[in-house]
Design a protein around this motif. Structure first.
Motif, mmCIF file in Angstrom:
data_model
loop_
_atom_site.group_PDB
_atom_site.id
_atom_site.type_symbol
_atom_site.label_atom_id
_atom_site.label_comp_id
_atom_site.label_asym_id
_atom_site.label_seq_id
_atom_site.Cartn_x
_atom_site.Cartn_y
_atom_site.Cartn_z
ATOM 1 N N LEU A 1 0.686 -1.253 -0.288
ATOM 2 C CA LEU A 1 -0.059 -0.025 -0.104
ATOM 3 C C LEU A 1 0.817 1.155 0.116
ATOM 4 O O LEU A 1 0.724 2.277 -0.595
ATOM 5 N N LEU A 2 2.031 1.235 0.636
ATOM 6 C CA LEU A 2 2.870 2.407 0.708
ATOM 7 C C LEU A 2 3.655 2.384 -0.503
ATOM 8 O O LEU A 2 3.788 3.851 -0.895
ATOM 9 N N SER A 3 3.833 1.542 -1.278
ATOM 10 C CA SER A 3 4.473 1.465 -2.460
ATOM 11 C C SER A 3 3.340 2.234 -3.478
ATOM 12 O O SER A 3 3.793 2.871 -4.266
ATOM 13 N N CYS A 4 2.042 1.752 -3.285
ATOM 14 C CA CYS A 4 1.102 2.510 -4.118
ATOM 15 C C CYS A 4 1.213 3.942 -4.002
ATOM 16 O O CYS A 4 0.883 4.661 -4.965
ATOM 17 N N ILE A 5 1.211 4.478 -2.791
ATOM 18 C CA ILE A 5 1.390 6.066 -2.488
ATOM 19 C C ILE A 5 2.463 6.520 -3.211
ATOM 20 O O ILE A 5 2.521 7.538 -4.002
ATOM 21 N N SER A 6 3.783 5.900 -3.317
ATOM 22 C CA SER A 6 4.978 6.236 -4.101
ATOM 23 C C SER A 6 4.535 6.366 -5.659
ATOM 24 O O SER A 6 5.124 7.248 -6.181
ATOM 25 N N SER A 7 4.177 5.396 -5.932
ATOM 26 C CA SER A 7 3.660 5.210 -7.380
ATOM 27 C C SER A 7 2.735 6.268 -7.722
ATOM 28 O O SER A 7 3.041 7.001 -8.870
ATOM 29 N N VAL A 8 1.706 6.642 -7.087
ATOM 30 C CA VAL A 8 0.870 7.888 -7.478
ATOM 31 C C VAL A 8 1.807 9.088 -7.447
ATOM 32 O O VAL A 8 1.591 9.986 -8.446
ATOM 33 N N LEU A 9 2.486 9.343 -6.313
ATOM 34 C CA LEU A 9 3.067 10.694 -6.434
ATOM 35 C C LEU A 9 4.332 10.870 -7.388
ATOM 36 O O LEU A 9 4.278 12.014 -7.744
#
Length: 632
Positions: free
Chosen positions: A566-574
C-alpha cells in the motif's frame, strides 16, 4: 574496594545506593566496567566475597534495580560468573525477577545473543531458579504461538524470541521436558501454523527452525518435524543455540562499542565433535563385499561416442502448437513445442490474434509433463508474448479469470506476474522491447515463483527517483533512444481497473481480505507497478485516484507485506501523476494520506513500512516545493 579491619560488622546499603544512582544516571558502563571484573576475581574462590556481592545488589532500591541488573547481565563474562555475582536475586527481589523474566525477554529485543545466553544460563544454574526458567519458556512459547504477536511485532523481535526459546530448550533436562511435553507440543503446533501463514519469508524460515528444534527435543525417540529450507548462516546460528555453552567456553566481556558487532559471533563452537562422530564409514559385512566382487563391472560397455541425440522438430504453425499442447502424447514433441512457442508467437502475430484467447487459456492451465528445464519461465514468456501480441482480448480474459472460481493461488499469482511483464514490455520503447526480444532473453522484471515483486517495485521506484534527480557534471553525452509510441497508453485501463474492482468480494475458494492475504499483497504491488508503467498516459490520473481510494480502504491491514504494498502504491501515485493533477483532483485524499503516513512513521511495528512511509512524506515535501516554484 574497601577492606574493614578487625572483623567489624558493617552495612553496604550506602554503597548499593551509590551504585544504583550512578547506573541509573547514565554512568553504568564506567562503574561496572571496573567493578564487575574486580568482583569476578574476588568471588572466584572466596564465599565471603560472594555474600558481600549478593548483599550489594540486594540492597539496591527497586527504582534503580533494572539499571544495575541489566549492567551485570551485559558485562558478566559468562552465566557461571553471573550466578556468583547475583546469587538468587531473582528469587528474593520481585523487581529483579520482573526485569530478568519479563522485560529483557518479552518487552525488549535489542540485546545480543550473548546477553540471552548469560541470562537464561543464570536461571538454569540453581534449583531454585530453574522453576523460573520453565516459566519463562512457557511465556516465550505463548508469545511465539500468538498469531497477533506474529502479525504486529517486527521480525527482529520474533527472531529474538526464537533465540531465547532455543537457549531455554538447551538447558532443559529430560524430566523437565517430560513434565511439560504436552504444553510444548501444543505451542509448537499453534506457533508453526502462525509462522507459515506469514507472507514474510524470514518469518516462515524462523518458524520452521524453531518448530524443528522443539520437535527434536520433545520427540527424542519418535518421528520429528522436518522442513525444506535453505541452510544459511542464520539457520546454522539458530540451531547452534540448542547446544549448551560449556562452563569453560564463556562469552568474553566486550566494551559497549564492540558488543553489538561481536557478541553475536561469540556462539558456542561445540559442533566439531558431532561432525567428527559421523565421519567413520560403516564396515561392510563379508557377504556384501563378496557380492560386490560378483558384479557386472567386468563387462565391456558399448562405444556410444558417435551417437547423436534425435532432435524432435517443433511445429511451425500456431494451431499445430495448440493441438500438441492439448492432446499430443508425444512427450518429445510437447517439450519442443513449449520451447519454441514464444518465438513462434512473435513471428506470427496475425495467426496468433485468431486464437489468442484460446492459447492464453491453454497456457494458464498448462502443467509440466516432463522434467523440462526452465518450464515455468518458458510458459510465462509464452504468455507474455501472446498478451503483447493481442492485448485487449487477452487481458480481458486474464483479469476476469483472476476473480473466478476453481483457480489455485499459484495460478492467480501467475496472472499478476504475466500482466506486469506484458505491461512493462508494452510501455518500453521498441528498441528495448519486442524488436530485440529473443527466445533466450529474460524480461526486465522477473516475477517467477518464490520471487518478491515488492523488491522489483522498490527498484523501479529508486530508478524513477534517480531519473528525476538533477546532476551537474561534464562528460560524454549519451545517445538518446529513438522515440516511439507508448503501446501501453491505449490499454492501461484494461490492465488496471478490472483488478481493482472485485477485491472485496469473497468467493468460495478465494478470499483476498481473509486468509489469502499473500495474494492480496501481490495484487497491491502489481497495481503499484502498473500505475508506474502508465506514467504520461491518458488514464494515469483516473488510475491514481482509484488507487488512492483502494489504499485508503486497506490502510489498517494487519499484514505487514500488504501494508508495504500500500505504501508502494502511494509512492507510485506521487511519482506517476503530474503535480497539477494531484493538486486539482486529489487534494483531500493527499491530506488524509499525509496524516496516515505520519502515524505509520511513528507507530507501525514493521521497519520497512516506516521507511516507505518516510520516503512518501519526503516525496510530498518535494511536491510542495515544486508547486511553490511554479508561477501562478
Amino acid at each position: 574496594v574497601c577492606f574493614i579491619p578487625g572483623g567489624l560488622d558493617c552495612s553496604i546499603s550506602f554503597v548499593s545506593h551509590i551504585l544504583g544512582k550512578v547506573c541509573v544516571h547514565g554512568r553504568q558502563r564506567e562503574i561496572l566496567s571496573v567493578l564487575v571484573p574486580r568482583l569476578t576475581e574476588l568471588t572466584k574462590s572466596d564465599c565471603i566475597w560472594q555474600r558481600i556481592c549478593w548483599r550489594l545488589v540486594e540492597c539496591v532500591p527497586d527504582r534503580w534495580m533494572e539499571a544495575v541488573v541489566l549492567g551485570f547481565v551485559q558485562r558478566a563474562p559468562g552465566a557461571g560468573v553471573l550466578s556468583r555475582l547475583l546469587g538468587n536475586l531473582v528469587v528474593k527481589n520481585k523487581k529483579a525477577q520482573f526485569v530478568v523474566t519479563q522485560k529483557v525477554l518479552l518487552l525488549q529485543y535489542g540485546h545480543t545473543t550473548a546477553v540471552l545466553q548469560n541470562l537464561l544460563g543464570y536461571l538454569s544454574l540453581d534449583s531454585l531458579r530453574r522453576a523460573l526458567l520453565i516459566k519463562v519458556l512457557k511465556e516465550l512459547l505463548e508469545t511465539w504461538a500468538s498469531s497477533s504477536a506474529v502479525k504486529h511485532s517486527p521480525p527482529e523481535q520474533q527472531q529474538y524470541i526464537g533465540k531465547a526459546i532455543l537457549i531455554c530448550l538447551s538447558h532443559l533436562k529430560e524430566p523437565e521436558i517430560e513434565s511439560c511435553r504436552q504444553e510444548l507440543l501444543t505451542s509448537m503446533m499453534e506457533g508453526v501454523k502462525c509462522h507459515l501463514d506469514s507472507n514474510l519469508p524470514q518469518i516462515r524460515h524462523l518458524g520452521m527452525i524453531v518448530a524443528e528444534s522443539i520437535s527434536s527435543k520433545i520427540n527424542t525417540d519418535g518421528p520429528v518435524l522436518k522442513f525444506q529450507y535453505e541452510e544459511d548462516d542464520e539457520a546454522r546460528e539458530l540451531k547452534s543455540l540448542l547446544v549448551q555453552t560449556p562452563p569453560f567456553c564463556v562469552v568474553p566481556s566486550l566494551p559497549d562499542d564492540d558488543r553489538n558487532g561481536k557478541a553475536d559471533a561469540a556462539l558456542p563452537l561445540v559442533l566439531e565433535s558431532n561432525k567428527k562422530s559421523h565421519t567413520a564409514a560403516p564396515v561392510m559385512p563379508d557377504e556384501e563385499s563378496d557380492a560386490e566382487l560378483d558384479s557386472d563391472d567386468d563387462l565391456i560397455p558399448y562405444d556410444m561416442s558417435e551417437d547423436k541425440e534425435l532432435n524432435t522438430k517443433a511445429p511451425v504453425y500456431i494451431r499445430d502448437c495448440i493441438e500438441v499442447l492439448t492432446g499430443s502424447e508425444d512427450v518429445d514433441k510437447w517439450e519442443a513445442t513449449v520451447k519454441a512457442l514464444e518465438s513462434l508467437v512473435r513471428k506470427n502475430p496475425a495467426a496468433t490474434r485468431e486464437v489468442s484467447v484460446e492459447l492464453a487459456k491453454i497456457l494458464l492451465h498448462l502443467e509440466e509433463k516432463t522434467c523440462i528445464e526452465g518450464f515455468v519461465e518458458l510458459r510465462q514468456r509464452a504468455q507474455v508474448a501472446v498478451l503483447t501480441t493481442d492485448p485487449v482480448p487477452v487481458v480481458k480474459y486474464l483479469t476476469s479469470q483472476f476473480y473466478s472460481l476453481n483457480y489455485s493461488l499459484r495460478q492467480r499469482m501467475d496472472i499478476l506476474d504475466v500482466l506486469v511483464l506484458a505491461a512493462q514490455e508494452l510501455s518500453s520503447p521498441k528498441s528495448h522491447g519486442r524488436m530485440k526480444h529473443s527466445g533466450a532473453q529474460k524480461p526486465c522484471i522477473q516475477l517467477l515463483p518464490g520471487s518478491d515483486s515488492s523488491k522489483d517495485w522498490r527498484r523501479i521506484v529508486d530508478e524513477r527517483i534517480k531519473s528525476k534527480t538533477r546532476r551537474f557534471a561534464s562528460g560524454q553525452s549519451q545517445v538518446e533512444p529513438a522515440p516511439s509510441p507508448n503501446e501501453f497508453n491505449s490499454v492501461a485501463g484494461h490492465f488496471f481497473f478490472p483488478l481493482i474492482q472485485h477485491f472485496d468480494r469473497p468467493l468460495t475458494t478465494f478470499d483476498l481480505l481473509g486468509e489469502d492475504h499473500f495474494v492480496l499483497g501481490r495484487l497491491v504491488h502489481t497495481l503499484a507497478i502498473l500505475l508506474h508503467l502508465a506514467v504520461n498516459t491518458v488514464a494515469v490520473t483516473a488510475m491514481g485516484k482509484a488507487l488512492l481510494e483502494f489504499v485508503w480502504a486497506l490502510r489498517f491491514h494487519t499484514d505487514s507485506y500488504v501494508r508495504q504494498g500500500l505504501l508502494s502504491c502511494i509512492s507510485s501515485v506521487l511519482l506517476s501523476v503530474s503535480a497539477e493533477r494531484l493538486l486539482e483532483d486529489m487534494t483531500e485524499e493527499l491530506l488524509e494520506t499525509q496524516s496516515w503516513l505520519g502515524d505509520v512513521v511513528e507507530k507501525d511495528p514493521d521497519g520497512e513500512c516506516r521507511r516507505l512511509a518516510l520516503q512518501n512524506l519526503l516525496l510530498m515535501e518535494n511536491l510542495k516545493k515544486k508547486l511553490k516554484t511554479i508561477p501562478s
